[in-house]
Design a protein around this motif. Structure first.
Motif: not given
Length: 371
Positions: A192-194, A203-205, A249-250, A255-256
């Protein structure tokens, strides 16, 4: 059945003689044009006892560079240089993947040949990389302000990864590992920060993971899923100054993995326990196993005992070792025979990055054929 690090492993066309991998480690010892030479070939050839060698990160383009004297994989000369590296590894029965690298904002124009660093967004954090010093020589330099990639440039970067993968196969590599960890370009899109974009890549995941998934799909389509892997570091915060851990991130990493599962990759490589980190809980490892049915590799200060514990818990299929392979070219032989390891000489830490054979190819071996 008890699993050991010395057992052969096979899955969907990916096969290795043992479950010990040599982790990717930047060593900064290229020749003119960022070409790997004979010294690099000797280094990897010495360590061919690993079930799999993963090379140091190899930039896929000039703008993808973030550390001086790292071997690229985007010019004919670099491809020719890597052919010298893969041959001795294969001659000794080893396997070797190249790590494909784009550092994104973690760079400086003095390293990229005058090109401004790029990222998901034009967000800079305090960070230093290995590059040329104003007074001469090399050392740690502050990174520059990045600019955001355009959508067209994102598509071109996906193609850069594909071309690099094609070059890698031409150079004789058994496959490629995409660097999606440690605050480099793909990781910058995930967090999110970068990533402050407002288009289809922010935006969304689902949007933040889009670039990474597109890269993996394109590379797997080019060279095959069994020759394609990725490194991730959801519990490591690196390249983000003193920012808090990304709260998503986790979950996003799970999802990745679900999106990548159909590609039947050679492996997913989790980098752990370095820089700023929290320990990956077993509950998360089980979540990974529940949604991702293909090989898992772990790395991050593992010992032989803790590595085998990961195998026997069912959380990993391979374990990668970093610094022990720097000082022990015959690490697998030593581990298999309960022989003492050459210690890491932290007083000689300067030999980790740059230099000559000292601290690179001159560590003693106990294995008869290596010695």
């Amino acid at each position: 059945m008890t699993q050991t690090l010395f057992q052969r492993f096979e899955h969907n066309g990916f096969a290795v003689n043992n479950r010990i991998a040599m982790a990717p480690m930047t060593r900064s010892r290229t020749e003119t044009g960022d070409v790997p030479g004979q010294m690099v070939a000797n280094y990897y050839g010495q360590r061919a006892g690993a079930g799999l060698i993963i090379t140091e990160g190899a930039p896929i383009s000039a703008v993808g560079r973030g550390y001086s004297m790292t071997p690229g994989i985007y010019t004919p000369e670099q491809v020719a240089g890597w052919k010298q590296v893969t041959k001795p590894v294969h001659d000794k029965g080893g396997k070797i993947f190249i790590q494909l690298w784009h550092v994104g904002r973690r760079s400086h124009s003095s390293i990229t040949g005058g090109i401004q660093p790029v990222s998901a967004s034009d967000v800079k954090h305090a960070d230093k990389v290995f590059g040329p010093l104003p007074e001469g020589g090399f050392g740690m330099v502050e990174t520059e302000q990045p600019r955001a990639l355009t959508v067209e440039e994102i598509k071109a970067t996906v193609n850069d990864f594909v071309v690099a993968a094609r070059n890698a196969i031409e150079a004789g590599f058994d496959g490629v590992e995409i660097h999606g960890a440690h605050g480099y370009l793909l990781d910058q899109f995930l967090r999110i920060s970068s990533n402050q974009r407002t288009d289809q890549y922010g935006g969304s995941q689902d949007n933040r993971m889009r670039f990474l998934v597109e890269v993996m799909e394109a590379v797997a389509a080019e060279i095959g899923g069994h020759r394609t892997a990725i490194r991730l570091s959801p519990f490591v915060t690196e390249g983000y100054a003193d920012e808090a851990e990304d709260p998503e991130i986790t979950a996003l990493t799970l999802k990745v993995l679900k999106a990548l599962a159909p590609l039947q990759l050679a492996y997913v490589h989790f980098s752990e326990n370095i820089s700023r980190y929290t320990e990956m809980p077993d509950t998360y490892r089980q979540q990974v196993r529940d949604i991702y049915p293909h090989p898992i590799m772990v790395a991050g200060k593992y010992t032989q005992a803790s590595g085998e514990a990961m195998l026997n818990a069912g959380y990993a299929d391979m374990v990668a070792y970093g610094q022990p392979f720097i000082t022990n070219p015959d690490l697998v032989y030593r581990m298999a025979n309960n022989l003492p390891l050459n210690p890491v000489d932290y007083d000689a830490h300067a030999t980790f990055y740059g230099g000559d054979e000292r601290g690179y190819t001159d560590y003693p071996a106990l294995e008869p054929q290596s010695a």
